[in-house]
Design a protein around this motif. Structure first.
Motif, mmCIF file in Angstrom:
data_model
loop_
_atom_site.group_PDB
_atom_site.id
_atom_site.type_symbol
_atom_site.label_atom_id
_atom_site.label_comp_id
_atom_site.label_asym_id
_atom_site.label_seq_id
_atom_site.Cartn_x
_atom_site.Cartn_y
_atom_site.Cartn_z
ATOM 1 N N CYS A 8 0.805 -1.234 -0.009
ATOM 2 C CA CYS A 8 -0.051 0.119 -0.149
ATOM 3 C C CYS A 8 0.877 1.303 -0.251
ATOM 4 O O CYS A 8 0.612 2.276 -0.662
ATOM 5 C CB CYS A 8 -0.850 -0.113 1.093
ATOM 6 S SG CYS A 8 -2.062 -1.063 1.079
ATOM 7 N N LYS A 12 1.337 4.092 -2.998
ATOM 8 C CA LYS A 12 1.068 5.623 -3.016
ATOM 9 C C LYS A 12 2.272 6.548 -3.414
ATOM 10 O O LYS A 12 2.147 7.273 -4.052
ATOM 11 C CB LYS A 12 0.841 6.061 -1.550
ATOM 12 C CG LYS A 12 -0.617 5.967 -1.093
ATOM 13 C CD LYS A 12 -0.625 6.093 0.445
ATOM 14 C CE LYS A 12 -2.012 5.320 1.008
ATOM 15 N NZ LYS A 12 -1.647 4.986 2.521
ATOM 16 N N GLY A 60 -5.638 3.463 -5.822
ATOM 17 C CA GLY A 60 -5.411 4.757 -5.425
ATOM 18 C C GLY A 60 -6.688 5.116 -4.369
ATOM 19 O O GLY A 60 -6.596 5.840 -3.371
#
Lengths: 177, 122
Positions: A8, A12, A60
């Motif tokens: 994760c 980003k 996202g």
């Protein structure tokens, strides 16, 4: 930090590198989940491609409300159901779809027919209604908890437990016949 | 005779399914390529949207400038039309035609259309 957290975080910072990590971690389990649902390798490949694109597209938006694996399984399962629904639209009945899946199992380049019991076991799974088949596969092969399966399929734990129980009973009966 | 109950342990998680050689490696490459293509498509789309927005803004701006700089005069269109006719009509034949009534003009037109000798010398 778990592997999912690392994925994760990387997604980003650098979505493409994060996606590569995600593929390393989940590609195979996604493929086998799809393969068990759609049976044919060629179909599984197409569905996997679609699921992966969808995952990248919405990566996202993933807020961590559930585990990353649950989110991935949910998208993958939805893609499988979408594929099976498309087949159902072309077929006359649900039985016809089941028959088609059985034919794919029995005439595929990528099925090992040497082990008769394994083939029979897959045939037994294919006799189950779609929801039971889905629940059985997620619980038996992927070892997901009922809570996780509930998040993937939007179902109650009690219903899932009943589904799994009936699925096992039907498989037992088929294998003993 | 009672049938022996099937034991799931006999099969376990083994499956008869196989994949082509090197499938997962190839699949990963293809997925990354598709993702890169999707990203490019998204970028091009954003550029197109941006370009369209800039064009629209430029069009609105041009329109505003044009209308703000246009002369603010009010004219009677019939008056304006007469002025134009007067400005263009300087030769005697034209002045003669201007003096004719609508009825005379129609008669003249009929006469010219039906007289086969009218343009004979030309």
């Amino acid at each position: 930090m778990t592997n999912d957290d690392r994925i994760c975080e990387e997604c980003k910072k650098n979505p493409e590198r994060g996606f590569k990590l995600l593929l390393d971690a989940y590609q195979q389990s996604m493929y086998w989940h799809i393969r068990r649902m759609v049976v044919s390798h060629e179909d599984a490949e197409d569905v996997l491609q679609e699921a992966l694109i969808r995952i990248f597209k919405y990566l996202g938006d993933f807020r961590g409300d559930s585990a990353l694996s649950t989110w991935i399984y949910r998208i993958t399962t939805n893609e499988c159901i979408r594929f099976l629904n498309r087949q159902r639209e072309e077929a006359i009945s649900t039985e016809e779809v089941q028959e088609e899946l059985m034919n794919k199992l029995m005439a595929s380049e990528y099925v090992d027919y040497d082990n008769a019991m394994e083939v029979k076991f897959q045939k037994a799974i294919l006799t189950l209604p779609e929801k039971q088949r889905l629940v059985f596969n997620l619980r038996y092969y992927d070892e997901l908890t009922y809570e996780e399966i509930g998040k993937i399929t939007d179902s109650k734990v009690e219903t899932l437990k009943a589904n799994y129980h009936f699925a096992k009973e039907k498989i037992k009966a088929y294998m003993s016949s | 005779m009672m049938e022996k109950e099937f034991d799931f342990g006999q099969v376990g998680k083994r499956m008869p399914y196989r994949t082509p050689e090197g499938f997962f490696e190839r699949m990963q490459e293809e997925a990354l390529q598709r993702v890169a293509a999707e990203k490019r498509k998204k970028k091009i789309y954003r550029l197109k949207v941006g370009f369209a927005a800039v064009l629209s803004a430029a069009a609105v701006l041009c329109g505003a400038v044009f209308f703000l700089n246009a002369p603010q005069t009010e004219q009677d269109p019939f008056q304006a039309g007469n002025l134009m006719v007067e400005a263009e009509c300087n030769d005697p034949f034209c002045l003669y035609l201007q003096q004719l009534s609508d009825e005379d003009l129609n008669s003249l037109a009929d006469f010219m259309e039906n007289d086969i000798f009218m343009y004979a010398d030309q």
